[in-house]
Motif scaffolding. Structure first.
Motif, mmCIF file in Angstrom:
data_model
loop_
_atom_site.group_PDB
_atom_site.id
_atom_site.type_symbol
_atom_site.label_atom_id
_atom_site.label_comp_id
_atom_site.label_asym_id
_atom_site.label_seq_id
_atom_site.Cartn_x
_atom_site.Cartn_y
_atom_site.Cartn_z
ATOM 1 N N VAL A 14 -2.560 -5.241 19.000
ATOM 2 C CA VAL A 14 -2.847 -4.979 17.593
ATOM 3 C C VAL A 14 -2.864 -3.469 17.354
ATOM 4 N N PRO A 15 -2.057 -2.961 16.394
ATOM 5 C CA PRO A 15 -2.076 -1.518 16.103
ATOM 6 C C PRO A 15 -3.379 -1.102 15.435
ATOM 7 N N LEU A 16 -3.853 0.084 15.779
ATOM 8 C CA LEU A 16 -5.097 0.622 15.226
ATOM 9 C C LEU A 16 -4.778 1.543 14.049
ATOM 10 N N GLY A 17 -5.431 1.306 12.927
ATOM 11 C CA GLY A 17 -5.163 2.082 11.725
ATOM 12 C C GLY A 17 -5.826 3.444 11.752
ATOM 13 N N THR A 18 -5.141 4.430 11.178
ATOM 14 C CA THR A 18 -5.685 5.791 11.108
ATOM 15 C C THR A 18 -5.654 6.373 9.700
ATOM 16 N N SER A 19 -4.870 5.786 8.795
ATOM 17 C CA SER A 19 -4.715 6.380 7.463
ATOM 18 C C SER A 19 -5.880 6.009 6.560
ATOM 19 N N THR A 20 -6.020 6.796 5.508
ATOM 20 C CA THR A 20 -7.021 6.507 4.478
ATOM 21 C C THR A 20 -6.273 6.184 3.192
ATOM 22 N N THR A 21 -6.368 4.954 2.737
ATOM 23 C CA THR A 21 -5.620 4.557 1.547
ATOM 24 C C THR A 21 -6.315 5.063 0.285
ATOM 25 N N PRO A 22 -5.559 5.252 -0.799
ATOM 26 C CA PRO A 22 -6.197 5.643 -2.067
ATOM 27 C C PRO A 22 -7.260 4.649 -2.502
ATOM 28 N N ALA A 23 -7.032 3.358 -2.239
ATOM 29 C CA ALA A 23 -8.005 2.346 -2.660
ATOM 30 C C ALA A 23 -9.355 2.548 -1.991
ATOM 31 N N THR A 24 -9.348 2.936 -0.707
ATOM 32 C CA THR A 24 -10.620 3.124 -0.018
ATOM 33 C C THR A 24 -11.294 4.434 -0.402
ATOM 34 N N VAL A 25 -10.521 5.410 -0.873
ATOM 35 C CA VAL A 25 -11.118 6.663 -1.350
ATOM 36 C C VAL A 25 -11.734 6.458 -2.729
ATOM 37 N N ILE A 26 -10.967 5.807 -3.591
ATOM 38 C CA ILE A 26 -11.452 5.583 -4.958
ATOM 39 C C ILE A 26 -12.586 4.576 -4.964
ATOM 40 N N GLY A 27 -12.467 3.552 -4.070
ATOM 41 C CA GLY A 27 -13.494 2.530 -4.007
ATOM 42 C C GLY A 27 -13.611 1.783 -5.321
ATOM 43 N N THR A 28 -14.834 1.573 -5.756
ATOM 44 C CA THR A 28 -15.071 0.863 -7.015
ATOM 45 C C THR A 28 -15.034 1.802 -8.216
ATOM 46 N N GLY A 29 -14.801 3.096 -7.978
ATOM 47 C CA GLY A 29 -14.802 4.052 -9.082
ATOM 48 C C GLY A 29 -13.730 3.760 -10.118
ATOM 49 N N LEU A 30 -12.523 3.396 -9.660
ATOM 50 C CA LEU A 30 -11.434 3.102 -10.587
ATOM 51 C C LEU A 30 -11.782 1.915 -11.471
ATOM 52 N N THR A 31 -12.340 0.880 -10.854
ATOM 53 C CA THR A 31 -12.738 -0.290 -11.630
ATOM 54 C C THR A 31 -13.769 0.077 -12.682
ATOM 55 N N THR A 32 -14.725 0.904 -12.301
ATOM 56 C CA THR A 32 -15.772 1.314 -13.248
ATOM 57 C C THR A 32 -15.175 2.048 -14.436
ATOM 58 N N VAL A 33 -14.265 2.975 -14.168
ATOM 59 C CA VAL A 33 -13.644 3.740 -15.252
ATOM 60 C C VAL A 33 -12.840 2.834 -16.167
ATOM 61 N N VAL A 34 -12.048 1.933 -15.584
ATOM 62 C CA VAL A 34 -11.203 1.042 -16.374
ATOM 63 C C VAL A 34 -12.038 0.129 -17.254
ATOM 64 N N VAL A 35 -13.042 -0.495 -16.660
ATOM 65 C CA VAL A 35 -13.845 -1.468 -17.413
ATOM 66 C C VAL A 35 -14.662 -0.780 -18.504
ATOM 67 N N ALA A 84 -6.424 -6.310 4.524
ATOM 68 C CA ALA A 84 -5.686 -5.509 5.507
ATOM 69 C C ALA A 84 -4.815 -4.478 4.799
ATOM 70 N N ILE A 85 -4.107 -4.919 3.752
ATOM 71 C CA ILE A 85 -3.247 -3.990 3.009
ATOM 72 C C ILE A 85 -4.088 -2.947 2.295
ATOM 73 N N GLU A 86 -5.180 -3.383 1.684
ATOM 74 C CA GLU A 86 -6.038 -2.480 0.922
ATOM 75 C C GLU A 86 -6.609 -1.362 1.786
ATOM 76 N N THR A 87 -6.993 -1.694 3.007
ATOM 77 C CA THR A 87 -7.646 -0.711 3.878
ATOM 78 C C THR A 87 -6.675 0.022 4.794
ATOM 79 N N GLY A 88 -5.434 -0.476 4.920
ATOM 80 C CA GLY A 88 -4.497 0.106 5.878
ATOM 81 C C GLY A 88 -4.924 -0.152 7.308
ATOM 82 N N ARG A 89 -5.554 -1.315 7.546
ATOM 83 C CA ARG A 89 -6.052 -1.670 8.868
ATOM 84 C C ARG A 89 -5.518 -3.027 9.290
ATOM 85 N N SER A 90 -5.218 -3.182 10.564
ATOM 86 C CA SER A 90 -4.911 -4.512 11.080
ATOM 87 C C SER A 90 -6.163 -5.367 10.985
ATOM 88 N N LEU A 91 -5.953 -6.669 10.843
ATOM 89 C CA LEU A 91 -7.094 -7.577 10.675
ATOM 90 C C LEU A 91 -6.863 -8.826 11.504
#
Length: 548
Positions: A509-530, A468-475
């Motif tokens: 339940v509130p409906l989410g509208t924002s786009t978090t950095p985590a959902t934009v970056i996705g797995t790309g950050l993990t790939t770069v780090v590893v 929920a925190i990662e996506t900025g969405r209620s769950l």
């Protein structure tokens, strides 16, 4: 006759006779330091000095695994994740490859044997032991790689910054890499027990909206590795050491929570039927469906959707007139569509664990087939092979579910809803897919009845909270038996019901509208780090020197 003056002058003793000198040899002071330290200089291998003896390293690694489990629910003492990681790092620091492999295995086995003991409730001790002891191979690989980093990187970059920043960064990248590997292989992996998932109730949890789950693991392990490096670094004054250590933690905590935005509300009735939904409960056909119907509050006003758990309708209403009639009556009484679960079969004879939307007068409005069925729980990979090893156990799983290929986002009452069925919630790829499809709300439908009396349901709820925190969405996490709760985009619980109780909760339940950095970056950050960590490790390897 010779006089005293004529005698030859006696020269002072040299060589072996010098040992007989009456002058005392000054004692060398031992450096006062609470931990084994690096010694730097020509001819020294910074990874080979201050290494813990195996008689200390192995118990320390085992203790680290046990302490890490206490950071997860049910104990849930999240702060213990940090000393647990530190114990593992101190155990493998400077060790030889195979010794570190063994230390990592001990750490992983101690952790998984306790953390996933709930697996024994399902099929008994053999699958539990097989799962825990197999998953321990990934910390073993990580331990061996991190030991190489502790030996190679400080030798290639023999500076204070190399030891207290670069080496911890490489170590954290390798730890993150082994979590990624275990979460994807084999058979789509098993992502349980990632360090970041222990932090759902901690001040570090908001970072997951910026970095994702694996990105948060990297930051947490880097922080611990840097603190360990500062603690053992020679030549740094205690005051400076303390300031730097506190500074590392403050910088991480100073990152503000992502300002998740919402627009509008949806009223959700989520129903925990507490029916006999376990694999071995011996329920009669229709008994789980009846428990869900009985627990649904049809008098609730203004409900926009009714949500049931995984497999709660039991049978495909398109093929079962009785189930269709029951859902029609419920939808009519609540004036809302029903999101439920059932086992479905396609035209090719393949079975799916399906979540579907049903509304009176309209019928089947959309569905999602579980994309990540659990190996050895919902299907048996390579059944021909494992049936020879344990025919009685494999025979208990009589029906194999096929991974679904449909999008995991559907429309319910005009709301874009992301669907996660049970262990789908741990799959990073599926989370990325539902946010890419503009889901406004996440429904996590699950059946925890097979794990009665264990910590599995609480651990799964903690994972859902992090999503929920990662996506900025209620769950909405709705289970057949619990733990069922609704959390908002900040991870705050806004509604819940007691476990093992037949009841429902009606929640705005509130409906989410924002786009978090985590959902934009996705797995790309993990790939770069590893990949970055692996490349630095390979670049620091002593290719032209004696093999380490």
């Amino acid at each position: 006759m010779t006089t005293t003056e004529d005698r030859p002058t006696r020269l002072p003793a040299v060589g072996a006779e010098a040992v007989q000198s009456p002058r005392p040899t000054p004692r060398r002071r031992r450096p006062r330091h609470p931990l084994p330290v690096w010694r730097h200089g020509p001819g020294h291998d910074p990874g080979a000095v201050g290494v813990l003896p195996r008689s200390v390293a192995y118990p320390l690694a085992a203790l680290g695994g046990l302490v890490l489990d206490l950071a997860f629910p049910g104990a849930g003492v999240w702060v213990l994740a940090f000393p647990a990681v530190a114990m593992m790092l101190l155990a493998v620091r400077g060790q030889r490859f195979w010794v570190a492999f063994g230390l990592g295995y001990v750490f992983g086995a101690a952790f998984f044997l306790v953390d996933v003991d709930w697996a024994a409730k399902y099929l008994g001790p053999v699958p539990w032991l097989a799962l825990a002891l197999f998953e321990a191979l990934f910390p073993a690989l990580g331990g061996a790689a991190m030991a190489l980093a502790y030996r190679w990187v400080p030798r290639a970059v023999p500076t204070v910054l190399g030891r207290v920043l670069l080496t911890p960064a490489v170590v954290a990248a390798l730890w993150t890499g082994r979590e990624w590997l275990g979460g994807n292989y084999p058979y789509n992996g098993f992502s349980w027990g990632r360090v970041a998932l222990s932090q759902s109730q901690s001040p570090f949890a908001p970072l997951v909206a910026w970095l994702g789950v694996l990105g948060l693991t990297f930051v947490l392990v880097f922080m611990v590795a840097a603190l360990v490096a500062l603690a053992v670094e020679v030549g740094v004054r205690p005051f400076v050491r303390a300031v730097l250590a506190v500074g590392v933690v403050v910088v991480v905590l100073a990152v503000p929570a992502w300002p998740a935005t919402t627009s509008g509300m949806v009223r959700v009735e989520s129903v925990q039927g507490d029916g006999p939904a376990g694999y071995f409960d011996g329920a009669q056909p229709g008994e789980v469906l009846s428990s869900q119907l009985d627990a649904t509050d049809t008098s609730a006003k203004g409900v926009d959707m009714v949500v049931w758990p995984e497999a709660s309708a039991e049978f495909d209403p398109r093929r079962s007139p009785g189930v269709a009639a029951a859902l029609d009556a419920l939808s009519t009484a609540t004036h809302a569509p029903i999101v439920a679960g059932a086992i479905t079969e396609n035209a090719r004879g393949q079975y799916h664990n399906t979540s579907f939307v049903w509304q009176a007068g309209k019928g089947w409005l959309g569905s999602y087939d579980k994309a990540h069925p659990v190996p050895f729980g919902e299907y048996v990979p390579d059944r021909w092979f494992y049936s020879k090893l344990a025919p009685s156990l494999i025979g208990l799983i009589g029906r194999d579910y096929t991974p679904g290929t449909k999008p995991n986002t559907v429309s319910v009452a005009g709301v874009r809803v992301g669907l996660a069925i049970c262990f789908d919630i741990v799959d990073d790829r599926l989370t990325d897919e539902m946010t890419a499809a503009h889901a406004q709300l996440i429904l996590a439908q699950t059946n925890n009845a097979d794990f009665d009396g264990t910590d599995e349901n609480l651990q799964q709820l903690a994972i859902a909270r992090m999503r929920a925190i990662e996506t900025g969405r209620s769950l909405v996490n709705i289970s057949t038996v619990g733990a069922s709760a609704v959390v908002d985009p900040s991870g705050r619980t806004i509604d819940s019901v007691p476990a093992y109780t037949a009841t429902s909760m009606v929640t705005d339940v509130p409906l989410g509208t924002s786009t978090t950095p985590a959902t934009v970056i996705g797995t790309g950050l993990t790939t770069v780090v590893v990949i970055g960590g692996v490349l630095v490790l390979l670049g620091a390897a002593p290719w032209r020197r004696r093999r380490t």
